[in-house]
Design a protein around this motif. Structure first.
Motif: not given
Length: 152
Positions: A80-81, A77-78, A94, A70, A73-74
């Motif tokens: 990708a952002d 995601t950061r 990241h 988890d 994945v966070a």
């Protein structure tokens, strides 16, 4: 008069740059150790066991990564952002943070999991080499240190 710019191609290019990157955690193949197989071979044999060599499975890589899934994945995601908003250096940071989280979790799993004890034969071989430790997967620490991550 209002000018409209199509930013979608640039956004897709930035996202593709991150999506094409891999964060890999494990043991590089590397060179053979002084005393035989590579650390990667040792890791595979211990992760899945080797009945032919009387080595029970002592999973550490897969459970170690799963333990922080988890959080990883966070971080991804950061990444990708950050890429989507035009901050490639933040995206890279990241990606590396995700790899480091997983690497440290695998190393921690090695030292904290209660594995099946070593056989008397293995313990005798360790003592003959001047080693007194009885913890499975931890003898010289060389294998544990070889667990790493790469972003490619």
């Amino acid at each position: 008069m209002q000018m409209i710019t199509d930013a979608l191609p640039d956004l897709l290019r930035r996202l593709a740059a991150v999506a094409q990157r891999d964060v890999l955690v494990g043991v590089p193949a590397g060179e053979a150790r002084d005393d035989g197989p590579t650390n990667a071979e040792i890791g595979y044999q211990n992760e899945f066991g080797s009945p032919a060599n009387n080595i029970p499975a002592r999973p550490h890589l897969l459970p170690g990564v799963a333990a922080v899934q988890d959080k990883v994945v966070a971080k991804l995601t950061r990444a990708a952002d950050a890429a989507a908003t035009g901050r490639p250096s933040d995206a890279e940071r990241h990606l590396h943070a995700a790899g480091l989280l997983a690497q440290n979790s695998v190393r921690r799993t090695l030292t904290t999991t209660a594995y099946r004890p070593l056989s008397e034969r293995t313990l005798a071989e360790r003592r003959a080499r001047g080693r007194t430790g009885t913890k499975p997967l931890i003898d010289t620490g060389q294998y544990r240190r070889s667990i790493t991550y790469v972003v490619r």
